[in-house]
Design an enzyme around this catalytic site. Structure first.
Site, mmCIF file in Angstrom:
data_model
loop_
_atom_site.group_PDB
_atom_site.id
_atom_site.type_symbol
_atom_site.label_atom_id
_atom_site.label_comp_id
_atom_site.label_asym_id
_atom_site.label_seq_id
_atom_site.Cartn_x
_atom_site.Cartn_y
_atom_site.Cartn_z
ATOM 1 N N GLN A 1 10.429 5.817 49.729
ATOM 2 C CA GLN A 1 9.034 6.165 49.491
ATOM 3 C C GLN A 1 8.631 7.462 50.194
ATOM 4 O O GLN A 1 9.253 7.891 51.156
ATOM 5 C CB GLN A 1 8.131 5.022 49.960
ATOM 6 C CG GLN A 1 8.217 3.768 49.129
ATOM 7 C CD GLN A 1 9.346 2.861 49.523
ATOM 8 O OE1 GLN A 1 10.187 3.204 50.342
ATOM 9 N NE2 GLN A 1 9.386 1.672 48.929
ATOM 10 N N GLN B 1 16.554 1.164 43.764
ATOM 11 C CA GLN B 1 16.078 -0.095 43.211
ATOM 12 C C GLN B 1 14.857 0.061 42.316
ATOM 13 O O GLN B 1 14.675 -0.709 41.383
ATOM 14 C CB GLN B 1 15.814 -1.056 44.362
ATOM 15 C CG GLN B 1 17.118 -1.476 45.020
ATOM 16 C CD GLN B 1 17.017 -1.684 46.506
ATOM 17 O OE1 GLN B 1 16.012 -1.350 47.135
ATOM 18 N NE2 GLN B 1 18.061 -2.220 47.099
ATOM 19 N N TRP C 1 1.137 1.927 53.673
ATOM 20 C CA TRP C 1 2.183 1.191 54.396
ATOM 21 C C TRP C 1 1.638 0.618 55.693
ATOM 22 O O TRP C 1 1.242 1.363 56.588
ATOM 23 C CB TRP C 1 3.342 2.140 54.680
ATOM 24 C CG TRP C 1 4.551 1.557 55.327
ATOM 25 C CD1 TRP C 1 5.365 0.571 54.851
ATOM 26 C CD2 TRP C 1 5.134 1.970 56.580
ATOM 27 N NE1 TRP C 1 6.411 0.344 55.713
ATOM 28 C CE2 TRP C 1 6.298 1.194 56.788
ATOM 29 C CE3 TRP C 1 4.786 2.935 57.534
ATOM 30 C CZ2 TRP C 1 7.104 1.340 57.912
ATOM 31 C CZ3 TRP C 1 5.593 3.079 58.654
ATOM 32 C CH2 TRP C 1 6.733 2.294 58.834
ATOM 33 N N ARG C 2 1.603 -0.688 55.750
ATOM 34 C CA ARG C 2 1.428 -1.356 57.043
ATOM 35 C C ARG C 2 2.832 -1.501 57.614
ATOM 36 O O ARG C 2 3.689 -2.182 57.054
ATOM 37 C CB ARG C 2 0.756 -2.722 56.869
ATOM 38 C CG ARG C 2 0.643 -3.486 58.172
ATOM 39 C CD ARG C 2 -0.016 -4.854 58.026
ATOM 40 N NE ARG C 2 0.209 -5.598 59.262
ATOM 41 C CZ ARG C 2 1.165 -6.504 59.436
ATOM 42 N NH1 ARG C 2 1.975 -6.831 58.430
ATOM 43 N NH2 ARG C 2 1.309 -7.098 60.600
ATOM 44 N N ALA C 3 3.075 -0.870 58.744
ATOM 45 C CA ALA C 3 4.437 -0.697 59.231
ATOM 46 C C ALA C 3 5.116 -2.028 59.520
ATOM 47 O O ALA C 3 4.517 -2.948 60.094
ATOM 48 C CB ALA C 3 4.433 0.167 60.492
ATOM 49 N N GLU D 1 2.415 -1.745 50.657
ATOM 50 C CA GLU D 1 3.344 -2.672 51.289
ATOM 51 C C GLU D 1 2.833 -3.290 52.582
ATOM 52 O O GLU D 1 2.232 -2.608 53.415
ATOM 53 C CB GLU D 1 4.655 -1.943 51.610
ATOM 54 C CG GLU D 1 5.351 -1.384 50.379
ATOM 55 C CD GLU D 1 6.751 -0.930 50.700
ATOM 56 O OE1 GLU D 1 7.696 -1.565 50.232
ATOM 57 O OE2 GLU D 1 6.890 0.064 51.449
ATOM 58 N N HIS D 2 3.085 -4.604 52.707
ATOM 59 C CA HIS D 2 3.020 -5.369 53.955
ATOM 60 C C HIS D 2 1.611 -5.681 54.441
ATOM 61 O O HIS D 2 1.453 -6.105 55.600
ATOM 62 C CB HIS D 2 3.776 -4.659 55.087
ATOM 63 C CG HIS D 2 5.154 -4.252 54.739
ATOM 64 N ND1 HIS D 2 6.071 -5.101 54.187
ATOM 65 C CD2 HIS D 2 5.791 -3.049 54.855
ATOM 66 C CE1 HIS D 2 7.205 -4.458 53.978
ATOM 67 N NE2 HIS D 2 7.067 -3.208 54.369
ATOM 68 N N GLU E 1 6.006 -4.666 48.781
ATOM 69 C CA GLU E 1 6.601 -5.707 49.593
ATOM 70 C C GLU E 1 5.492 -6.431 50.325
ATOM 71 O O GLU E 1 4.552 -5.803 50.851
ATOM 72 C CB GLU E 1 7.605 -5.135 50.591
ATOM 73 C CG GLU E 1 8.955 -4.872 49.977
ATOM 74 C CD GLU E 1 10.002 -4.574 51.035
ATOM 75 O OE1 GLU E 1 11.182 -4.782 50.741
ATOM 76 O OE2 GLU E 1 9.628 -4.132 52.134
ATOM 77 N N TYR F 1 6.101 -9.130 56.162
ATOM 78 C CA TYR F 1 7.264 -9.810 56.724
ATOM 79 C C TYR F 1 6.881 -10.831 57.791
ATOM 80 O O TYR F 1 7.580 -11.813 58.002
ATOM 81 C CB TYR F 1 8.189 -8.804 57.424
ATOM 82 C CG TYR F 1 8.924 -7.843 56.551
ATOM 83 C CD1 TYR F 1 8.806 -7.869 55.174
ATOM 84 C CD2 TYR F 1 9.768 -6.893 57.117
ATOM 85 C CE1 TYR F 1 9.502 -6.974 54.389
ATOM 86 C CE2 TYR F 1 10.463 -5.997 56.341
ATOM 87 C CZ TYR F 1 10.331 -6.031 54.966
ATOM 88 O OH TYR F 1 11.022 -5.148 54.201
#
Length: 646
Positions: free
Chosen positions: A205, A249, A482-484, A516-517, A538, A541
């Site tokens: 990204q 991907q 992006w949330r790291a 993400e996240h 994503e 996590y």
């Protein structure tokens, strides 16, 4: 090692992870699978790569009539600072090579450091077949030509991004973020025995390629070292020959020309791309739109025939295909640099805001800027452009940048970081539906291009939302919110962020939306007639348990939520992946949540459970297959062609 890339579909290969860090070593089965691929001479199955037209023949030197025949004149205009490297054809190549190699040595491992660089090539030709100019591009490095068109700057050599290798993780490109390449021609030359005549751009990204003409082969994976994983990227307004997607991907290519394209993997998307593979999702996983409904290319810095800096602002396009410069120069408007305030690291937010109030455009030179008061864009047609991934960091919980209800604003080439005190948002466009000044319009939309948001990573960061779009007719082109999941200041109660992108405006189009996240809905879209072409997500996590990640009877929060009252919305090519490494037993009820009224349509969806951690019960609204941890290791993948009906 083969001298040409493998041509085999890698859709079954798992995406590598270990522990809390998202982009790390593969499960052994995946590493062995890809190792076998790159060390063999297997030929792809006949249906793995659709038949494509031959790559076009293109000139090997500057094609635009305004390109100088000899050495470029010295650049005239403001000093762009020590973090900008200006390269001219009259400089000795050995000296140029040494300078570029020094930048690469500093930046290749600098994932969260404060250094920023822009490498700008004046019009002319660099390198030769006998002595190519070849260099690497590391973090926070922008490489760009300063011509009016890509043919004005020609590199005989390569401008490469390779895998990052270490003993623990092997060699992967999953962390190759935050860099860019634009506005030049590459005649691939030189290289090792594994890489002859090939441009390597193995990125994930936030690493766009724009306005690039590659006359030879291009690969989006580094197949010379393994396991060679890469994950998600963006190409626009470019002309490429044979492209090896390989282990990438997911990828979006927009308004470009390609000769051939190999390998589909999970989600390969094309909009307005001449020579693209035919629509065939999910076998293979190609999503192809013949045209792009609306697009607005990113503004760029260039030198005119007298060596003066100017900024070119491309014109909005509708229902378009191919490159903007196919039949001459890109249409649009040229602005003199005198109409810009050239900001430098150390300039205060108060000083920058004062220049905006005077009606100036902004050019942020490379660096990190502490923003302790909101910068307000109130004039229609304002350009806010960053060089070298210039970074705005929120301080005191402010929103770093807000755009008023005005038309035709461009915000491009910036990274916007949250600070330790939580911000309501990091970028806000418009004030919403209310009486007042006329905002973004169909004829003159506001656009956001190559803008990347971070909650944590370089330091603790917190924000309720990263991007809020209140205006109508906005174009979002290559956004990564992006949330790291790794770096500094990372944890469920540390880098808190509910939602990545909120769209309230009508007629908003997103081309390349990576989110993400985030801890609740990653995207919430309540505006009418919204369109997204390519969505990559994503889920978080690090939820500690199911109780922390649910609302009511719904487990988790959907990746992409369309408001219950929305009547019309379109999404093409949506991917959502789960990897809950803190609690591998977590479930998500569904990745997509939309009203069922016939006017909201989703096409070509993929969900993935990664590395034996996390389950997605359904694709959308309780419909579609589930993905659960694969007992054999690696990933499990499921597809849904369309919703509600095809």
């Amino acid at each position: 090692m083969p001298t040409t890339p493998p041509q085999r579909d890698l859709s079954a290969d798992p995406r590598p992870r270990t522990g809390r860090v998202r982009r790390r070593a593969a499960a052994l089965v995946g590493a062995l699978a890809l190792s076998a691929l790159v060390t063999s001479s297997l030929v792809a199955p006949a249906d793995a790569t659709p038949v494509q037209p031959a790559a076009p023949v293109r000139p090997s030197g500057p094609a635009h009539p305004s390109a100088p025949a000899g050495p470029s004149p010295a650049a005239k205009g403001p000093d762009l600072g020590a973090n900008v490297t200006l390269v001219t054809p009259d400089q000795p190549q050995d000296e140029v090579q040494a300078r570029l190699d020094a930048i690469a040595a500093r930046q290749i491992g600098n994932q969260f450091g404060p250094e920023r660089d822009a490498i700008l090539f004046a019009p002319g030709t660099y390198g030769s077949a006998d002595k190519p100019l070849a260099f690497q591009v590391g973090y926070y490095t922008e490489v760009a030509g300063l011509g009016r068109d890509p043919g004005d700057v020609v590199i005989n050599g390569t401008i490469n991004v390779a895998n990052q290798c270490d003993a623990a993780s092997g060699c992967i490109a999953l962390n190759n973020f935050w860099r860019s390449l634009s506005n030049l021609t590459i005649n691939p030359a030189g290289g090792t025995s594994c890489t002859p005549g090939t441009e390597f751009w193995a990125v994930s990204q936030a690493a766009p390629m724009r306005r690039v003409d590659v006359t030879g082969a291009t690969t989006l994976m580094d197949y010379c070292t393994g396991p060679s994983y890469a994950s998600g990227g963006f190409i626009a307004d470019s002309r490429l020959g044979a492209v090896t997607n390989g282990s990438q991907q997911q990828w979006l290519t927009r308004n470009s020309t390609v000769g051939t394209w190999s390998n589909a993997v999970w989600n390969q998307t094309f909009a307005g791309v001449q020579g693209a593979p035919a629509q065939s999702f999910p076998d293979p996983q190609y999503t192809t739109l013949p045209t792009t409904p609306v697009s607005k290319e990113k503004p760029y810095l260039y030198l005119d025939a007298r060596g003066r800096y100017r900024v070119f602002v491309p014109k909005v396009q509708r229902d378009s295909t191919g490159i903007t410069w196919a039949n001459g120069s890109t249409p649009g408007t040229s602005l003199p640099i005198s109409r810009f305030f050239v900001a430098r690291p150390g300039d205060s937010a108060k000083k920058i805001e004062r220049q905006l109030a005077k009606g100036r455009n902004l050019l942020f030179t490379p660096g990190v800027y502490g923003i302790d008061r909101t910068l307000h864009v109130r004039r229609a047609g304002t350009v806010v452009l960053g060089l070298g991934l210039a970074t705005l960091t929120a301080e005191k919980g402010v929103t770093p940048l807000e755009v008023a209800d005005v038309a035709g604003v461009d915000v491009a080439g910036l990274t916007i970081d949250a600070g330790a005190k939580s911000s309501k948002a990091l970028l806000v466009l418009g004030q919403g539906h209310r009486k007042g000044p006329k905002g973004s319009t169909k004829r003159n939309p506001t656009a956001v291009q190559d803008v990347f948001f971070r909650i944590g990573g370089p330091h603790v960061g917190r924000a309720r939302t990263s991007l809020v779009v209140n205006s109508d007719h906005v174009v979002l082109d290559d956004i990564w919110a992006w949330r790291a999941d790794h770096g500094e200041g990372v944890g469920w109660t540390v880098n808190t962020a509910a939602t990545g992108v909120v769209v309230k405006g009508d007629d908003v189009t997103a081309t390349g939306l990576f989110v993400e996240h985030y801890q609740r809905y990653n995207v919430v879209w309540t505006g009418e007639r919204g369109r997204t072409i390519f969505f990559q997500n994503e889920l978080p996590y690090d939820a500690p348990d199911q109780a922390a990640w649910r609302h009511g009877s719904t487990l988790g929060w959907a990746a992409y939520k369309v408001g219950d009252k929305v009547r019309h919305h379109d999404l093409w090519a949506g991917g959502s992946y789960i990897y809950t490494n803190v609690d591998p037993t977590l479930h998500l009820t569904q990745s997509f949540e939309v009203p069922e009224n016939g006017g909201v349509r989703l096409r070509d969806l993929v969900i993935v459970s990664l590395n034996q951690a996390g389950t997605i019960d359904h694709v959308v609204n309780g419909v579609g297959p589930s993905v659960a941890p694969n007992p054999l290791g690696g990933s499990s993948i499921a597809y849904l062609r369309c919703f509600p009906v095809c």
